[in-house]
Design a protein around this motif. Structure first.
Motif, short mmCIF file in Angstrom:
data_model
loop_
_atom_site.label_atom_id
_atom_site.label_comp_id
_atom_site.label_asym_id
_atom_site.label_seq_id
_atom_site.Cartn_x
_atom_site.Cartn_y
_atom_site.Cartn_z
N ASN A 128 0.80 -1.23 0.00
CA ASN A 128 0.00 0.00 0.00
C ASN A 128 0.83 1.27 0.00
O ASN A 128 0.43 2.27 -0.59
CB ASN A 128 -0.93 0.00 1.21
CG ASN A 128 -2.02 -1.06 1.10
OD1 ASN A 128 -2.18 -1.68 0.07
ND2 ASN A 128 -2.75 -1.25 2.18
N GLU A 129 1.96 1.27 0.67
CA GLU A 129 2.75 2.50 0.77
C GLU A 129 3.25 2.96 -0.60
O GLU A 129 3.21 4.14 -0.92
CB GLU A 129 3.92 2.30 1.73
CG GLU A 129 3.51 2.20 3.18
CD GLU A 129 4.68 2.24 4.13
OE1 GLU A 129 5.82 2.51 3.66
OE2 GLU A 129 4.49 2.01 5.33
N GLU A 130 3.73 2.03 -1.39
CA GLU A 130 4.23 2.39 -2.73
C GLU A 130 3.14 2.28 -3.79
O GLU A 130 3.32 2.72 -4.92
CB GLU A 130 5.41 1.50 -3.11
CG GLU A 130 5.10 0.02 -3.13
CD GLU A 130 6.32 -0.83 -3.40
OE1 GLU A 130 6.93 -0.66 -4.49
OE2 GLU A 130 6.68 -1.64 -2.54
N ASN A 131 2.00 1.71 -3.42
CA ASN A 131 0.93 1.46 -4.37
C ASN A 131 -0.43 1.75 -3.72
O ASN A 131 -1.25 0.85 -3.55
CB ASN A 131 1.02 -0.01 -4.83
CG ASN A 131 -0.05 -0.41 -5.82
OD1 ASN A 131 -0.58 0.41 -6.57
ND2 ASN A 131 -0.42 -1.68 -5.79
N PRO A 132 -0.67 3.01 -3.34
CA PRO A 132 -1.91 3.33 -2.62
C PRO A 132 -3.18 3.05 -3.39
O PRO A 132 -4.24 2.84 -2.79
CB PRO A 132 -1.76 4.83 -2.32
CG PRO A 132 -0.79 5.34 -3.35
CD PRO A 132 0.17 4.20 -3.57
N GLU A 133 -3.12 3.02 -4.71
CA GLU A 133 -4.31 2.73 -5.51
C GLU A 133 -4.54 1.22 -5.63
O GLU A 133 -5.53 0.79 -6.20
CB GLU A 133 -4.19 3.36 -6.89
CG GLU A 133 -4.19 4.89 -6.85
CD GLU A 133 -4.16 5.51 -8.23
OE1 GLU A 133 -3.91 4.77 -9.21
OE2 GLU A 133 -4.38 6.72 -8.33
N ARG A 134 -3.61 0.43 -5.10
CA ARG A 134 -3.74 -1.03 -5.08
C ARG A 134 -3.86 -1.63 -6.49
O ARG A 134 -4.62 -2.57 -6.73
CB ARG A 134 -4.89 -1.45 -4.18
CG ARG A 134 -4.67 -1.09 -2.72
CD ARG A 134 -5.91 -1.29 -1.89
NE ARG A 134 -6.90 -0.25 -2.20
CZ ARG A 134 -8.14 -0.26 -1.75
NH1 ARG A 134 -8.56 -1.24 -0.98
NH2 ARG A 134 -8.98 0.71 -2.06
N ASN A 135 -3.08 -1.05 -7.42
CA ASN A 135 -3.05 -1.60 -8.77
C ASN A 135 -2.40 -2.98 -8.75
O ASN A 135 -1.47 -3.25 -7.99
CB ASN A 135 -2.25 -0.69 -9.70
CG ASN A 135 -2.96 0.63 -9.94
OD1 ASN A 135 -4.18 0.71 -9.88
ND2 ASN A 135 -2.20 1.68 -10.22
N SER A 136 -2.88 -3.85 -9.63
CA SER A 136 -2.40 -5.23 -9.67
C SER A 136 -1.16 -5.38 -10.52
O SER A 136 -0.93 -4.63 -11.48
CB SER A 136 -3.49 -6.14 -10.24
OG SER A 136 -4.66 -6.11 -9.45
N SER A 137 -0.37 -6.38 -10.19
CA SER A 137 0.72 -6.79 -11.06
C SER A 137 0.16 -7.16 -12.42
O SER A 137 -0.94 -7.70 -12.53
CB SER A 137 1.44 -8.00 -10.46
OG SER A 137 2.25 -8.66 -11.42
N GLY A 138 0.93 -6.88 -13.47
CA GLY A 138 0.47 -7.22 -14.80
C GLY A 138 0.58 -8.70 -15.12
O GLY A 138 0.04 -9.15 -16.13
N CYS A 139 1.27 -9.48 -14.25
CA CYS A 139 1.46 -10.89 -14.59
C CYS A 139 1.43 -11.84 -13.40
O CYS A 139 1.06 -13.00 -13.55
CB CYS A 139 2.79 -11.07 -15.34
SG CYS A 139 4.25 -10.51 -14.43
#
Length: 279
Positions: A128-139
């Motif tokens: 969450n800290e580096e990815n607050p929008e909770r985007n998913s891994s592409g793979c």
């Protein structure tokens, strides 16, 4: 996939994208993918309600992207994870798990209709800290195993979810009051700051009580107590499918002996991944 750190409410000004919930489609599972692994066959169906994840997964499967990758992260009674393209040529004992494609996928939360019951197929992601929008891994993806919970355990999880959702909503509302907060701070008006904080908390609690998003549905309670799963990940990671055949294989893989970095001591490889049913 990283662990979610739980924190108490703090006076911060960080906007976090709220999750969205959609109604389930009546035509689910029109796409299925068969994984042939060195431990057996697993077939998953992909949900229609998560089209971005579904279409990306099908694209990668059809390109042969997953052929030869290993389940590089396995945690007993939790989940099995794969999708790192660098694991195709990884040497025994080599640290793995950082391989990615050059994009992420926006979160597609369909909660509470789709959740982390045993056999759920979900997208890994950065924390969450580096990815607050909770985007998913592409793979990278994982398949849930999890443990069966008692009713008391589920009640305890609800309290944790309430605290998490309380904080997320609090952050959003604080961000919307940025200008007002800054004014009170510049005036050193602690009384107004305290009053504003209490008003925001009151709004947060009213909305949570109205939506009941922190409450497990009757079906969730059945699945989590009778089958098992990982409810603490609900509404945090995108669930985009589920196992329809080979759940015993998932269990077998989850029992594999692993090293200190959760990599199986003997590689469990995806020999091939193929779309076997489509529109």
């Amino acid at each position: 996939m990283y662990k979610i750190l739980q924190t108490g409410l703090i006076w911060i000004l960080l906007l976090v994208t709220a999750s969205c919930a959609n109604n389930p489609s009546k035509n689910e599972g029109e796409y299925r993918v068969r994984f042939k692994t060195t431990s057996g066959e697993i077939i998953v169906k992909l949900y229609e309600e998560t089209p971005a994840h579904r279409d990306n997964f099908i694209k990668l499967v059809n390109s042969g992207f997953y052929d030869g990758v290993i389940f590089h992260r396995v945690i007993k009674n939790f989940m099995i994870q794969a999708g790192d393209p660098l694991t195709k040529n990884a040497k025994p004992g080599e640290a793995v798990g950082e391989g990615e494609v050059n994009y992420t996928i926006p979160a597609e939360f369909v909660y509470p209709a789709r959740y982390h019951k045993r056999g759920a197929l979900a997208a890994a992601r950065h924390g969450n800290e580096e990815n607050p929008e909770r985007n998913s891994s592409g793979c990278q993806f994982y398949i849930v195993w999890g443990e069966k919970l008692s009713e008391e355990g589920l009640n305890a999880e609800e309290k944790k979810i309430f605290a998490r959702e309380e904080e997320k909503l609090f952050r959003v509302k604080v961000a919307a009051k940025q200008e007002e907060i800054n004014r009170y701070r510049s005036e050193k008006n602690q009384e107004k700051l305290d009053e504003l904080r209490d008003n925001i908390l009151s709004e947060v609690h009213h909305e949570l009580d109205s939506t009941q998003i922190y409450k497990f549905t009757p079906q969730q309670r059945i699945d989590y107590t009778k089958q098992g799963g990982t409810p603490h990940l609900d509404n945090e990671y995108t669930v985009f499918g589920e196992v329809v055949k080979g759940l015993d294989v998932v269990g077998k893989i989850s029992d594999a002996g692993t090293d200190e970095k959760d990599r199986p001591l003997r590689d469990v490889k995806i020999i091939s991944a193929r779309v076997i049913k489509s529109k």
